[in-house]
Scaffold this motif. Sequence first.
Motif, PDB file in Angstrom:
ATOM      1  N   UNK A 140      -0.776  -1.731  -4.893  1.00  0.00           N
ATOM      2  CA  UNK A 140      -2.175  -2.137  -4.750  1.00  0.00           C
ATOM      3  C   UNK A 140      -2.991  -1.444  -5.839  1.00  0.00           C
ATOM      4  N   UNK A 141      -3.638  -2.227  -6.650  1.00  0.00           N
ATOM      5  CA  UNK A 141      -4.406  -1.671  -7.767  1.00  0.00           C
ATOM      6  C   UNK A 141      -5.845  -1.393  -7.334  1.00  0.00           C
ATOM      7  N   UNK A 142      -6.245  -0.130  -7.409  1.00  0.00           N
ATOM      8  CA  UNK A 142      -7.617   0.297  -7.098  1.00  0.00           C
ATOM      9  C   UNK A 142      -8.044   1.290  -8.166  1.00  0.00           C
ATOM     10  N   UNK A 143      -9.341   1.464  -8.362  1.00  0.00           N
ATOM     11  CA  UNK A 143      -9.809   2.463  -9.329  1.00  0.00           C
ATOM     12  C   UNK A 143      -9.345   3.862  -8.949  1.00  0.00           C
ATOM     13  N   UNK A 144      -9.167   4.736  -9.917  1.00  0.00           N
ATOM     14  CA  UNK A 144      -8.728   6.110  -9.628  1.00  0.00           C
ATOM     15  C   UNK A 144      -9.705   6.811  -8.680  1.00  0.00           C
ATOM     16  N   UNK A 145      -9.160   7.530  -7.720  1.00  0.00           N
ATOM     17  CA  UNK A 145      -9.975   8.277  -6.776  1.00  0.00           C
ATOM     18  C   UNK A 145     -10.434   7.482  -5.577  1.00  0.00           C
TER      19      UNK A 145
END
Length: 315
Positions: free
Chosen positions: A44-49
């Motif tokens: 699952x691609x999400x922004x870092x943090x």
Amino acid sequence: MTTVRTLIAVAAIHSWTISQMDVKNAFLHGDLQENVYMHPLLGVEVPPGYVCHLRRALYGLKQAPRAWFQRFSSVVTAAGFTPSDHDPALFVHTSPRGRTLILLYVDDMLITGDDSEYITFVKERLCEQFMMSDLGSLSYFLGIEITSTTDGYYLSQTKYIQDLLARSGITDTRCAATPMELHLHLKPSDGLPLADPTRYRHLVRSLVYLTATRPDIAYAIHILTQFVSAPTTVHYAHLLRVLRYLWGTISQRLFYTASSWPVLHAYSDAIWASDHTDRRSVTGYCIFLGDSPIAWKSKRQTAVSRSSTEAELRA
């Protein structure tokens, strides 16, 4: 389990048909009432943090069982059901046309009553809210085999006993006439400690569940459970006697008759100072709805009784 037996006894007396339904992925239907976050899953691609904010429960969350039950309760309550004061998992609906009962056990559900139209409506309503399967008339529930006849219901755990005997390691077919010897007094110091008590503990735990349909072994299992922390060779020998008794009585079943009145009868007794270690007494009781047994137990009393009269009073 007492509620299950009571429901079957009531259905037998009134000649009701019991339907069984299964909820698929039950815990995924629960709505969370508090903020719960989780790390994103692999892929699952999400922004870092960033983390995921859950709106519904997942398997593995400690809130999942409670959230699922709250969701289910809200749905059946909106359909006109009222939870029982004695068991919150039992829901009752009463109307001029009749009565409908729903019993929930995690993701398994029993529905019975004499209002067939409302039962059909409830099933359709539940299927709209949850992914469910209608399993038809009740035949197998929580490891218990249920056979319906015109005279009533039969309850047994024949397959459970067969699997238990296969795991026990008994290779012969010798049988015992009774589950335990008469006037037997076992002590923690009897015999030699077992090198590996795992099998003893596993068999005893399995036999505890078997008492759901076999009240005839309740007292023997009550005695044997007292030694699970440090079983000995003597305790194990008496455990094997219970298994040999089950081998000879594997076909025994409980019968819930349709030809009795829904009147409660309760019986209790006590064995005064039967435990030679701490002198505590043992209470035994059995409750019938009409001619059908719905509850029974054998347990050690919490206090020491100074006479047989006091022991029976506590019972």
